[in-house]
Design a protein around this motif. Structure first.
Motif: not given
Length: 659
Positions: A16-22
Motif C-alpha cells: 500500500m505504501g512504498f518500501a524504503d528498501g532498508n
C-alpha cells in the motif's frame, strides 16, 4: 538439503505504501515478511499479501533482529533505543535500559550449553522448575525467570562507539572496544558460540573478518559455568524487577480502600461541624461505642449518605483489598524472594568452591558479597511474612468494626421506632468493645499497612499518613537491590566485559585475499556447525566470491571466484546449503539456485557459472515484475520462501522454494 521441488509463485502483491528498501526480512519460523516503510515503520505481511499489523518506531530504523524461535523482534533506531516487540501482534513489550549512540546493527543470537557425557548433569537438581510459577504479564520477564532450558539468548549491538552484548534482555555488557580505528561493521555471525563470534568489517577499502573471543578459550567445563552463571544473574535481575512490580501492585491495590474510606469519613466530619478534627472523629466513635448513643447531627449520614449501600461497598472493597494484598505477597512476592534465595545459594556454593579450589577463574563472584545479598533477601522474606500477619489481624478487626457499624448504627437507626424488633433481630450479637476500640484507635485512622507502604494519600482529608512511617518493606527491598548490584551484578559484569576481546592474532585479516569489494549484498552466514561463509559480488568484473572458513581456525579458508555470464541482480542463502540467485536484466531475468557444497568442493578456484548445475529455475514470464531489484530468502529448513521486490519498491512476488 538441495531442493527437488520446482520454484513456484505463491502470490503477487503490491504494498500500500512504498518500501524504503532498508529492511525486508523474513521472520524465523513464521511465514511473515517485515518491511520498513518511510524509514520509521515496520509493516508485517502474510504470504498472501495481507498486512496484519504495523509498528511505528517514531525514529528512523537502522536494524532489525529476530530471536531464534521467532517469538520476538527488536528494532534499533536513530534514537539509540532497542525496542522489543511481540511478533504475533507487534505490541511493544520492552525498551532496553541502555541508550546507544548511532546503532549500526543488532543481531539476536543464542548459545546452547552442551553436555559431553551422560553423567555431566547427574547431580544437578532443578529446584526452580518444581516451584510455583510466577504470574508475570511481562512476557520477556516471565521467559527469563521461568526458562530452564540450557540456552542463553543474547543480543549483539554495534553502535558508533563499541560492541555491546545484552544477555536475556537484562544484563548489558558494553564497552567492548574495537580493535581498529572506527571500522564500519557490516555483518555479524555468532556461529551459535558465544565464545567465538565473527564480524565482517570495512576499514578503508579493505574487507576484514574479525573474531570476538573470550579468555576462557576452549575450556568447555568453565565455559559451562560461565554461561550458567550469566543465566542465573539474568534470572536474579528479572526477579528484582518483578519484586519491584509486585510492591507497586500492592500499593495500587491498597490505596483505593483508604481513598474511599476518607471520602465517607470527610462526609461524617462535615456532619459534626467544620472545625472537626481527626481526633474529634476518634472521640466520636469511642463515645458511640461506650454510650450506644448516636448524635442527632450524624443520623442522616448513617441512614442516607453511608447507609446500606455504603456499608456493602466498603465491606466488599476492604475484604477484596486485604485478600488481594495477601495473595500478591504470598504467591508472588514471597515466591519471588524464595526463588532468589535458591539461585543465590547455588551461586554461593559455586563461588566458595572456586575460591577453595584456587581456580584461575573467579567469574567476579565474591562469597562474602553473595552472603550479604542472601541475608538481605531473608530479611525481606521475614518482613513480607510479618506484613501478611498484620494484614490478617487488620482484616479481622475491620470486619468486626464493620459488623458493629451495620448493627449498632445503620440497623439501629433504621428501626429506631421499633427497638423491640431490633433487639429481637440482634439478640445474639455480642459487642467486642476492646477489638472495636483497638481498630478505631490503631486501624481505621492509622492502618498497619501504612508502615510497610509508601502510600501517597496527600489528597485525602482525614486518612493522610500523618506519621513518618519507616516503610520497612521498601527500605528492605532497596537494601537488597543495592547489595545485589554492588556485590554481584557489577562485579560479574566487569569480569564478563574483561573476558571478551578481539583476537588480534588473525585481525585485521583480509577475507578473501585480494577482494576489496562491498555492496549491499555482501553476506556472512553459516555454512555448517563448524564453518562460516563470506560472500560478495564484484559488479565491474562480474564475479561472485564465496569464501568458506573454519570456526576453529579462520585462517583455513576455501575461496571460490565464480565468473558470471549474466548480471546478478541479487542473491541470498537458503538453509545454508543452497544459493538462490536473481539473474539477468529487467526485461529478461530468472530466479535459480545452486548447491553450495558442490561449488566449494570443486578443485579449481576460478569457476565459470555456466558450468554449475542449476537446481531449480523460475523464468521471468512467470514473475510479472517489470524491473526486479531485490531478493530476500527465509531460513526455514522445512518451507523456504523468497520475496522479489521491483525497482519502485511497491510491487513484489512471493516464491515457494520447496524444502
Amino acid at each position: 538439503m538441495t531442493s527437488t521441488v520446482p520454484f513456484s509463485v505463491v502470490s503477487q502483491n503490491k504494498f500500500m505504501g512504498f518500501a524504503d528498501g532498508n529492511i525486508i526480512k523474513w521472520f524465523p519460523t513464521l511465514n511473515l515478511l517485515a518491511v520498513s516503510m518511510n524509514k520509521m515503520s515496520i509493516w508485517v505481511y502474510r504470504l498472501n499479501g495481507e498486512r496484519i499489523y504495523s509498528v511505528n518506531n517514531k525514529s528512523p530504523i537502522n536494524s532489525i533482529g529476530f530471536i531464534r524461535n521467532g517469538a520476538y523482534f527488536c528494532l534499533g533506531g536513530l534514537d539509540g533505543l532497542i525496542k522489543i516487540h511481540d511478533s504475533n501482534n507487534g505490541q511493544l513489550i520492552k525498551v532496553l535500559a541502555k541508550t546507544f549512540v548511532d546503532i549500526k546493527l543488532v543481531d539476536w543470537s543464542r548459545h546452547e550449553i552442551t553436555f559431553d557425557g551422560k553423567f555431566d548433569n547427574l547431580f544437578q537438581i532443578d529446584i526452580l522448575n518444581s516451584m510455583p510459577k510466577l504470574n508475570s504479564t511481562d512476557e520477556v520477564l516471565s521467559t527469563v525467570m521461568e526458562d530452564t532450558s540450557p540456552t542463553l539468548n543474547y543480543l549483539v549491538v554495534v553502535d558508533s562507539t563499541c560492541v555491546s552484548i545484552i544477555f536475556n534482555n537484562f544484563l548489558t555488557i558494553d564497552e567492548i572496544s574495537f580493535p581498529q580505528t572506527k571500522p564500519v561493521f557490516l555483518r555479524h555471525l555468532d556461529s551459535d558460540d558465544l565464545f567465538n563470534q565473527y564480524f565482517l568489517t570495512k576499514s578503508g577499502d579493505s574487507l576484514q573478518l574479525l573474531r570476538l573471543r573470550n579468555t576462557l578459550g576452549e575450556d568447555h567445563v568453565y565455559r559451562k559455568y560461565f554461561v550458567n552463571i550469566i543465566s542465573k544473574l539474568c534470572k536474579l535481575m528479572g526477579i528484582i524487577d518483578y519484586i519491584h512490580d509486585q510492591l507497586a501492585l500492592i500499593q495500587a491495590e491498597i490505596k483505593p480502600l483508604f481513598v474511599t474510606l476518607d471520602r465517607y469519613l470527610s462526609n461524617l466530619k462535615d456532619s459534626l461541624g467544620d472545625d472537626t478534627t481527626k481526633e474529634d472523629l476518634i472521640d466520636y466513635f469511642v463515645q458511640v461505642l461506650l454510650t450506644n448513643l448516636i448524635p442527632e447531627s450524624t443520623k442522616d449520614f448513617w441512614l442516607n449518605q453511608f447507609g446500606e449501600r455504603g456499608f456493602k461497598r466498603i465491606l466488599k472493597l476492604g475484604n477484596s483489598t486485604y485478600d488481594s494484598a495477601k495473595e500478591i505477597l504470598f504467591s508472588q512476592l514471597i515466591a519471588s524472594v524464595e526463588r532468589m534465595i535458591v539461585i543465590l545459594n547455588e551461586i554461593s556454593g559455586l563461588s566458595q568452591w572456586l575460591k577453595d579450589s584456587e581456580c584461575k577463574y573467579h567469574f567476579g563472584l565474591d562469597p562474602e558479597s553473595i552472603a550479604l545479598v542472601l541475608d538481605k533477601a531473608k530479611e525481606l522474606l521475614r518482613i513480607s511474612y510479618r506484613f501478611i500477619w498484620d494484614i490478617n489481624e487488620e482484616k479481622t478487626s475491620f470486619n468486626t468494626f464493620m459488623e458493629w457499624v451495620k448493627i449498632e448504627l445503620i440497623d439501629k437507626l433504621a428501626k429506631e421506632d421499633d427497638m423491640e424488633g431490633f433487639l429481637d433481630l440482634h439478640e445474639c450479637f455480642v459487642i467486642k468493645e476492646s477489638k472495636i476500640m483497638n481498630y478505631i484507635e490503631y486501624g481505621l485512622f492509622e492502618s498497619r499497612t501504612w508502615k510497610y507502604l509508601n502510600l501517597d494519600l496527600s489528597t485525602n482529608e482525614i486518612l493522610n499518613c500523618s506519621k513518618n512511617y519507616p516503610n520497612d518493606i521498601f527500605n528492605s527491598f532497596d537494601e537488597l537491590k543495592k547489595s545485589f548490584r554492588d556485590g554481584v551484578e557489577i562485579k560479574l559484569s566487569e569480569f564478563i566485559r574483561q573476558s571478551f576481546y578481539f583476537d588480534t592474532n588473525i585481525c585485521p585479516l583480509d577475507v578473501p585475499l585480494g577482494v576489496d569489494v562491498y555492496d549491499s549484498n555482501t553476506k556472512l552466514t553459516h555454512l555448517n556447525n563448524d564453518a562460516g561463509l563470506f560472500s560478495t559480488f564484484d559488479e565491474i568484473k562480474s564475479r561472485l566470491f564465496l569464501v568458506g572458513f573454519s570456526f576453529k581456525d579462520p585462517l583455513e579458508k576455501v575461496t571460490k571466484s565464480i565468473y558470471m555470464d549474466t548480471k546478478i541482480i541479487g542473491y541470498d542463502f537458503r538453509s545454508n546449503q543452497d544459493l538462490v540467485l536473481l539473474l539477468g536484466t529487467k526485461s529478461d531475468y530468472e530466479v535459480c539456485s545452486i548447491n553450495l557444497r558442490e561449488v566449494l568442493d570443486r578443485i579449481e578456484e576460478n569457476i565459470e557459472f555456466n558450468s554449475i548445475k542449476k537446481v531449480s529455475v523460475l523464468h521471468q514470464n512467470l514473475l510479472s515484475l517489470k524491473d526486479p531489484k531485490l531478493l530476500r530468502v527465509n531460513q526455514d529448513e522445512n518451507s523456504s520462501y523468497a520475496c522479489v521486490l521491483d525497482s519502485n519498491r511497491q510491487n513484489y512476488v512471493v516464491l515457494g522454494l520447496g524444502s
